[in-house]
Design a protein around this motif. Structure first.
Motif, PDB file in Angstrom:
ATOM      1  N   PRO A 153      -7.243 -18.511 -21.080  1.00  0.00           N
ATOM      2  CA  PRO A 153      -6.480 -18.841 -22.134  1.00  0.00           C
ATOM      3  C   PRO A 153      -7.191 -19.605 -23.169  1.00  0.00           C
ATOM      4  N   TYR A 154      -8.076 -20.454 -22.597  1.00  0.00           N
ATOM      5  CA  TYR A 154      -8.793 -21.278 -23.786  1.00  0.00           C
ATOM      6  C   TYR A 154      -9.696 -20.583 -24.512  1.00  0.00           C
ATOM      7  N   HIS A 155     -10.472 -19.605 -23.970  1.00  0.00           N
ATOM      8  CA  HIS A 155     -11.514 -18.835 -24.685  1.00  0.00           C
ATOM      9  C   HIS A 155     -10.731 -17.661 -25.541  1.00  0.00           C
ATOM     10  N   LEU A 156      -9.681 -17.463 -25.197  1.00  0.00           N
ATOM     11  CA  LEU A 156      -8.881 -16.684 -25.861  1.00  0.00           C
ATOM     12  C   LEU A 156      -8.416 -17.317 -27.381  1.00  0.00           C
ATOM     13  N   ILE A 157      -7.973 -18.343 -27.255  1.00  0.00           N
ATOM     14  CA  ILE A 157      -7.615 -19.200 -28.146  1.00  0.00           C
ATOM     15  C   ILE A 157      -8.774 -19.711 -29.212  1.00  0.00           C
ATOM     16  N   PHE A 158     -10.014 -19.787 -28.518  1.00  0.00           N
ATOM     17  CA  PHE A 158     -11.253 -20.018 -29.139  1.00  0.00           C
ATOM     18  C   PHE A 158     -11.537 -18.889 -30.146  1.00  0.00           C
ATOM     19  N   SER A 159     -11.741 -17.748 -29.498  1.00  0.00           N
ATOM     20  CA  SER A 159     -11.705 -16.497 -30.048  1.00  0.00           C
ATOM     21  C   SER A 159     -11.122 -16.226 -31.295  1.00  0.00           C
ATOM     22  N   ILE A 160      -9.737 -16.711 -31.234  1.00  0.00           N
ATOM     23  CA  ILE A 160      -8.804 -16.163 -32.449  1.00  0.00           C
ATOM     24  C   ILE A 160      -9.347 -17.365 -33.453  1.00  0.00           C
ATOM     25  N   TRP A 161      -9.703 -18.484 -33.000  1.00  0.00           N
ATOM     26  CA  TRP A 161     -10.124 -19.427 -34.065  1.00  0.00           C
ATOM     27  C   TRP A 161     -11.228 -18.884 -34.922  1.00  0.00           C
ATOM     28  N   ALA A 162     -12.342 -18.591 -34.014  1.00  0.00           N
ATOM     29  CA  ALA A 162     -13.678 -17.978 -34.366  1.00  0.00           C
ATOM     30  C   ALA A 162     -13.581 -16.812 -35.342  1.00  0.00           C
ATOM     31  N   THR A 163     -12.776 -15.870 -34.690  1.00  0.00           N
ATOM     32  CA  THR A 163     -12.589 -14.685 -35.671  1.00  0.00           C
ATOM     33  C   THR A 163     -11.822 -14.794 -37.012  1.00  0.00           C
ATOM     34  N   THR A 164     -10.620 -15.545 -37.215  1.00  0.00           N
ATOM     35  CA  THR A 164      -9.992 -15.593 -38.300  1.00  0.00           C
ATOM     36  C   THR A 164     -10.631 -16.822 -39.354  1.00  0.00           C
ATOM     37  N   GLN A 165     -11.079 -17.907 -38.856  1.00  0.00           N
ATOM     38  CA  GLN A 165     -11.640 -18.611 -39.608  1.00  0.00           C
ATOM     39  C   GLN A 165     -13.029 -18.262 -40.375  1.00  0.00           C
ATOM     40  N   HIS A 166     -13.665 -17.268 -39.651  1.00  0.00           N
ATOM     41  CA  HIS A 166     -14.634 -16.597 -40.339  1.00  0.00           C
ATOM     42  C   HIS A 166     -14.525 -16.180 -41.491  1.00  0.00           C
ATOM     43  N   TYR A 167     -13.454 -15.658 -41.947  1.00  0.00           N
ATOM     44  CA  TYR A 167     -13.033 -15.007 -43.367  1.00  0.00           C
ATOM     45  C   TYR A 167     -13.011 -16.151 -44.158  1.00  0.00           C
ATOM     46  N   ALA A 168     -12.709 -17.516 -43.875  1.00  0.00           N
ATOM     47  CA  ALA A 168     -12.965 -18.448 -44.785  1.00  0.00           C
ATOM     48  C   ALA A 168     -14.246 -19.304 -45.042  1.00  0.00           C
ATOM     49  N   ASP A 169     -14.747 -19.777 -43.819  1.00  0.00           N
ATOM     50  CA  ASP A 169     -15.983 -20.142 -43.724  1.00  0.00           C
ATOM     51  C   ASP A 169     -17.275 -19.479 -43.968  1.00  0.00           C
ATOM     52  N   PHE A 170     -17.215 -17.989 -43.943  1.00  0.00           N
ATOM     53  CA  PHE A 170     -18.215 -17.177 -44.496  1.00  0.00           C
ATOM     54  C   PHE A 170     -18.004 -16.168 -45.447  1.00  0.00           C
ATOM     55  N   ARG A 172      -2.108 -13.601 -37.347  1.00  0.00           N
ATOM     56  CA  ARG A 172      -1.816 -13.252 -39.020  1.00  0.00           C
ATOM     57  C   ARG A 172      -1.594 -14.549 -39.628  1.00  0.00           C
ATOM     58  N   ARG A 173      -1.026 -15.711 -39.119  1.00  0.00           N
ATOM     59  CA  ARG A 173      -0.986 -16.785 -39.755  1.00  0.00           C
ATOM     60  C   ARG A 173      -2.335 -17.467 -39.906  1.00  0.00           C
ATOM     61  N   LYS A 174      -3.105 -17.386 -38.869  1.00  0.00           N
ATOM     62  CA  LYS A 174      -4.529 -17.937 -38.969  1.00  0.00           C
ATOM     63  C   LYS A 174      -5.248 -17.407 -39.974  1.00  0.00           C
ATOM     64  N   LEU A 175      -5.001 -15.737 -40.455  1.00  0.00           N
ATOM     65  CA  LEU A 175      -5.936 -15.219 -41.369  1.00  0.00           C
ATOM     66  C   LEU A 175      -5.384 -15.651 -42.712  1.00  0.00           C
ATOM     67  N   GLU A 176      -4.112 -15.843 -42.882  1.00  0.00           N
ATOM     68  CA  GLU A 176      -3.306 -16.320 -43.990  1.00  0.00           C
ATOM     69  C   GLU A 176      -3.925 -17.551 -44.343  1.00  0.00           C
ATOM     70  N   MET A 177      -4.130 -18.519 -43.591  1.00  0.00           N
ATOM     71  CA  MET A 177      -4.543 -19.861 -43.975  1.00  0.00           C
ATOM     72  C   MET A 177      -6.084 -19.661 -44.487  1.00  0.00           C
ATOM     73  N   SER A 178      -6.866 -18.644 -43.721  1.00  0.00           N
ATOM     74  CA  SER A 178      -8.132 -18.378 -44.052  1.00  0.00           C
ATOM     75  C   SER A 178      -8.177 -17.904 -45.569  1.00  0.00           C
ATOM     76  N   ARG A 179      -7.237 -17.180 -46.129  1.00  0.00           N
ATOM     77  CA  ARG A 179      -7.149 -16.798 -47.238  1.00  0.00           C
ATOM     78  C   ARG A 179      -6.558 -17.621 -48.499  1.00  0.00           C
ATOM     79  N   ASP A 180      -5.764 -18.451 -48.013  1.00  0.00           N
ATOM     80  CA  ASP A 180      -5.095 -19.598 -48.742  1.00  0.00           C
ATOM     81  C   ASP A 180      -5.653 -20.803 -48.855  1.00  0.00           C
ATOM     82  N   PHE A 181      -6.489 -21.156 -47.630  1.00  0.00           N
ATOM     83  CA  PHE A 181      -6.931 -22.686 -47.812  1.00  0.00           C
ATOM     84  C   PHE A 181      -8.317 -22.426 -47.322  1.00  0.00           C
ATOM     85  N   PRO A 182      -9.077 -21.822 -48.272  1.00  0.00           N
ATOM     86  CA  PRO A 182     -10.693 -21.810 -47.778  1.00  0.00           C
ATOM     87  C   PRO A 182     -11.221 -23.218 -47.799  1.00  0.00           C
TER      88      PRO A 182
END
Length: 212
Positions: free
Chosen positions: A158-175, A98-108
């Motif tokens: 655990p590393y790929h779990l973290i990478f996956s969260i980064w990828a799926t949340t930041q997608h909503y800012a970068d794309f 949720r915090r990562k998605l909020e960052m994508s929303r608030d800090f594109p």
């Protein structure tokens, strides 16, 4: 001024305000055109000042870019720092998403600048990636492993779990423009972030929940 080594006199309030105005304008420019495609003239125009006036505070484009990157990395890592080893794993992971998605929303703009820096080989982040970032991710990977060992979440990398969260949340800012185009007018408004949060909860939390 912003990058002088002479620190005998602290910056005045007006000087700090000017520096912040330049950094704010530079964030707009860098996030649109990338580091290579941006110029001091563009930043000065966006800041509403002359080029000589801007150069009084920052001597070069690099001197403006560096503090922006430092701020962004610190902001970007804060949600991961807050992942609590003593918390309940699934709510902790949900909160992180949720915090990562909020960052994508608030800090594109910040997200796009970060992505641009990665795409150009991360010269401004190179040392930090191998030290501070790696240390933090290693630490949180151990937290996730401990949750797995206790049977609180299913076993995974655990590393790929973290990478996956980064990828799926930041997608909503970068794309974002692609997301809004595909979703259309009815679903492409602010509610798209809550829709994304619900889906990512389903994707990650259901996938990580122990089966027994």
């Amino acid at each position: 001024m912003g990058t002088d080594t002479d620190t005998a006199k602290p910056a005045t309030r007006i000087q700090r305000e000017k520096q912040e105005a330049i950094l704010e304008a530079a964030l707009d420019v860098f996030s649109q055109y990338g580091f290579r495609g941006s110029t001091i003239d563009q930043i000065a125009e966006a800041a509403g000042m002359s080029k000589p006036n801007l150069l009084y505070y920052f001597k070069s484009k690099e001197d403006i870019h560096a503090p922006l990157l430092a701020r962004i990395l610190d902001t970007w890592l804060q949600p991961l720092r807050e992942l609590d080893a003593h918390g309940d794993p699934l709510p902790e992971i949900q909160s992180y998403i949720r915090r990562k998605l909020e960052m994508s929303r608030d800090f594109p703009r910040e997200s796009r600048l970060f992505a641009n820096e990665m795409l150009r080989g991360a010269p401004g982040f190179h040392g930090v990636l191998h030290t501070d970032l790696k240390k933090l991710v290693d630490e949180k990977a151990e937290v996730i492993r401990s949750w797995m060992a206790q049977g609180k979440i299913v076993k995974c990398d655990p590393y790929h779990l973290i990478f996956s969260i980064w990828a799926t949340t930041q997608h909503y800012a970068d794309f974002d423009i692609q997301v809004r185009a595909v979703l259309g007018k009815e679903r492409g408004g602010e509610g798209r972030f809550e829709d994304a949060a619900r889906f990512l909860d389903q994707l990650f939390l259901h996938g990580l929940k122990p089966k027994n």
